[in-house]
Design a protein around this motif. Sequence first.
Motif, mmCIF file in Angstrom:
data_model
loop_
_atom_site.group_PDB
_atom_site.id
_atom_site.type_symbol
_atom_site.label_atom_id
_atom_site.label_comp_id
_atom_site.label_asym_id
_atom_site.label_seq_id
_atom_site.Cartn_x
_atom_site.Cartn_y
_atom_site.Cartn_z
ATOM 1 N N LYS A 148 0.834 -1.210 0.000
ATOM 2 C CA LYS A 148 0.000 0.000 0.000
ATOM 3 C C LYS A 148 0.864 1.254 0.000
ATOM 4 O O LYS A 148 0.567 2.224 -0.692
ATOM 5 C CB LYS A 148 -0.950 0.000 1.198
ATOM 6 C CG LYS A 148 -2.152 -0.883 0.995
ATOM 7 C CD LYS A 148 -3.122 -0.775 2.162
ATOM 8 C CE LYS A 148 -4.302 -1.680 1.931
ATOM 9 N NZ LYS A 148 -4.602 -2.542 3.048
ATOM 10 N N ALA A 149 1.928 1.244 0.780
ATOM 11 C CA ALA A 149 2.835 2.398 0.814
ATOM 12 C C ALA A 149 3.540 2.573 -0.532
ATOM 13 O O ALA A 149 3.672 3.693 -1.029
ATOM 14 C CB ALA A 149 3.854 2.233 1.936
ATOM 15 N N MET A 150 3.963 1.477 -1.136
ATOM 16 C CA MET A 150 4.625 1.564 -2.437
ATOM 17 C C MET A 150 3.651 2.061 -3.500
ATOM 18 O O MET A 150 4.015 2.854 -4.366
ATOM 19 C CB MET A 150 5.215 0.209 -2.828
ATOM 20 C CG MET A 150 6.444 -0.156 -2.002
ATOM 21 S SD MET A 150 7.133 -1.776 -2.407
ATOM 22 C CE MET A 150 7.841 -1.459 -4.026
ATOM 23 N N GLN A 151 2.398 1.632 -3.422
ATOM 24 C CA GLN A 151 1.391 2.065 -4.391
ATOM 25 C C GLN A 151 1.152 3.569 -4.314
ATOM 26 O O GLN A 151 0.846 4.195 -5.320
ATOM 27 C CB GLN A 151 0.070 1.323 -4.166
ATOM 28 C CG GLN A 151 0.102 -0.079 -4.705
ATOM 29 C CD GLN A 151 -1.207 -0.793 -4.440
ATOM 30 O OE1 GLN A 151 -1.694 -0.824 -3.321
ATOM 31 N NE2 GLN A 151 -1.768 -1.383 -5.470
ATOM 32 N N ARG A 152 1.318 4.141 -3.131
ATOM 33 C CA ARG A 152 1.162 5.586 -3.027
ATOM 34 C C ARG A 152 2.213 6.303 -3.873
ATOM 35 O O ARG A 152 2.002 7.426 -4.298
ATOM 36 C CB ARG A 152 1.200 6.026 -1.559
ATOM 37 C CG ARG A 152 -0.135 5.735 -0.858
ATOM 38 C CD ARG A 152 -0.236 6.399 0.496
ATOM 39 N NE ARG A 152 0.328 5.598 1.576
ATOM 40 C CZ ARG A 152 -0.256 4.531 2.121
ATOM 41 N NH1 ARG A 152 -1.424 4.118 1.696
ATOM 42 N NH2 ARG A 152 0.328 3.870 3.095
ATOM 43 N N GLY A 153 3.324 5.650 -4.144
ATOM 44 C CA GLY A 153 4.328 6.190 -5.054
ATOM 45 C C GLY A 153 3.800 6.311 -6.464
ATOM 46 O O GLY A 153 4.124 7.253 -7.188
ATOM 47 N N TRP A 154 2.966 5.377 -6.877
ATOM 48 C CA TRP A 154 2.318 5.443 -8.180
ATOM 49 C C TRP A 154 1.372 6.640 -8.215
ATOM 50 O O TRP A 154 1.335 7.387 -9.166
ATOM 51 C CB TRP A 154 1.473 4.190 -8.413
ATOM 52 C CG TRP A 154 2.092 3.119 -9.241
ATOM 53 C CD1 TRP A 154 1.815 2.849 -10.541
ATOM 54 C CD2 TRP A 154 3.067 2.138 -8.843
ATOM 55 N NE1 TRP A 154 2.546 1.775 -10.968
ATOM 56 C CE2 TRP A 154 3.314 1.312 -9.951
ATOM 57 C CE3 TRP A 154 3.751 1.902 -7.664
ATOM 58 C CZ2 TRP A 154 4.211 0.263 -9.920
ATOM 59 C CZ3 TRP A 154 4.645 0.852 -7.629
ATOM 60 C CH2 TRP A 154 4.860 0.051 -8.737
#
Length: 161
Positions: A148-154
Motif C-alpha cells: 500500500k505504501a509503495m502504491q502511493r508512489g504510483w
Amino acid sequence: MESGMPLSGGQRALIRESWQRVSGSPVQHGLVLFTRLFDLDPDLLPLFQYNCKQFASPQECLSAPEFLDHIRKVMLVIDAAVSHLENLSCLEEYLCNLGKKHQAVGVKVESFSTVGESLLYMLEKCLGAAFSPEVQEAWSKLYSAVVKAMQRGWETLPEGD
C-alpha cells in the motif's frame, strides 16, 4: 502508514521469529522467492535488465551478479519492515519512493500480488512446519501494508511524468 488492520503483538512476534530463521541466508532465500516469481509470471523477466542486456532465461537472470545484488536489496527492504513493525509509518517515504522507482522501470501494481505469493511460498519452503496459518496471516498483513505504501508512489506521480 496505516494498514487497515494493524498487526497484533502476537503477529509481530510471529513475523520476527520467522524472519530470524530466514534472514541469515538472504540470497539463498531470495533465490527461492524469485525462482517462484518467474515460475508464476515469466513475463516479469524482461523487467530485469542490466547494461541493456536481456536475459534469455530465468536461470541466467538468477545467476547474474547484478541480479543477486537486487535480491540482497529486496531482502533488506523486508528486513527494514520487520525491524520497524511497531512504527511502519517511518518507512512511508522510503517505500513510496521505491514504488515510484518500480513504476519507472515498468512494474505493474498487479505484479505485487505475485511477489506476495512468492514471498509466502519462500517462507513456507524455508520454515517448513513452522509456517502456520497464523504466520501466513501475519506476513500477509505486513506485506499488504508495505505494498500500500509503495502504491502511493504510483499515485503521487505528477501529471506528465
